[in-house]
Design an enzyme around this catalytic site. Sequence first.
Site: not given
Ligand SMILES: O=C(CO)COP(=O)(O)O
Length: 261
Positions: A10, A12, A100, A102, A172, A178, A218
């Site tokens: 992903n 982002k 997601h 976010e 997740e 992150g 992560s």
């Molecule tokens: O949100 C994520 C994947 O969709 C995870 O992000 P990270 O791997 O940067 O923690």
Amino acid sequence: MARTPLIAGNWKMNMNHLEAIALVQKIAFALPAKYFDKVDVTVLPPFTDIRSVQTVVDGDKLLLTYGAQDISAHDSGAYTGEISGAFLAKLGATFVVVGHSERRSMHGETDEIVFSKANAALRHGLTPIVCVGEPLEVRESGDHVEFCTQQTANSLNGLSAEELAKVVIAYEPVWAIGTGRVASAEDAQEVCSAIRAEVATLAGTDIAEGIRILYGGSVSSKNVAEIVGKADVDGALVGGASLKADEFATLCAIAAGGPLP
Ligand SMILES: O=C(CO)COP(=O)(O)O
């Protein structure tokens, strides 16, 4: 049941369409074809990059697939700024992330909206990667299993068993995204197995055993082996580590059981 691991990158809001071409080519160069028999690899770039990624994947006959990070619940019409699953399918997309954390937190996406987006993905022949996961306060209160199984049920309830069989789910935990604070492999297994049990109540054991449930938060080449080695964890949804070609390729190779001879 043997489920082929899936590693989904992903990206982002990173990589313009030219950077996307370079990253996809570097990943393909770093991950030989022999690995693709043992792991499915997909990249999820920003919308503006998908046509370019399609061009390089098709042109170079690459084995990785690609998709999107969101989708409209609608197919066409007066929905300014939204992207239809019909357009994503036309671009050869395979997967689409829905729900997601976010987007749930920053765009008010409810379980009902996530359900409608998963539905739209299936309507257009795309595979939804439906994200669930608890915030830190729920983890600290010990209610994470109940939270995630409820979020799974609310986000998928209403899909037929046949439709559910096509879904990928990604666990997740919000506190691991992150942050560099990765959930333990045991944490991932605990929730992924509970999610699988919840799907069994929705669609039966056969379908529950057949779907892929990923962990995200992560993930890196240093922790992916232990996490994906768990019985109910079938891969990873990778953020930051997917933006570095060698790191992502190494992570995929490990998920494939590599290094392969
Ligand atoms: O949100 C994520 C994947 O969709 C995870 O992000 P990270 O791997 O940067 O923690």
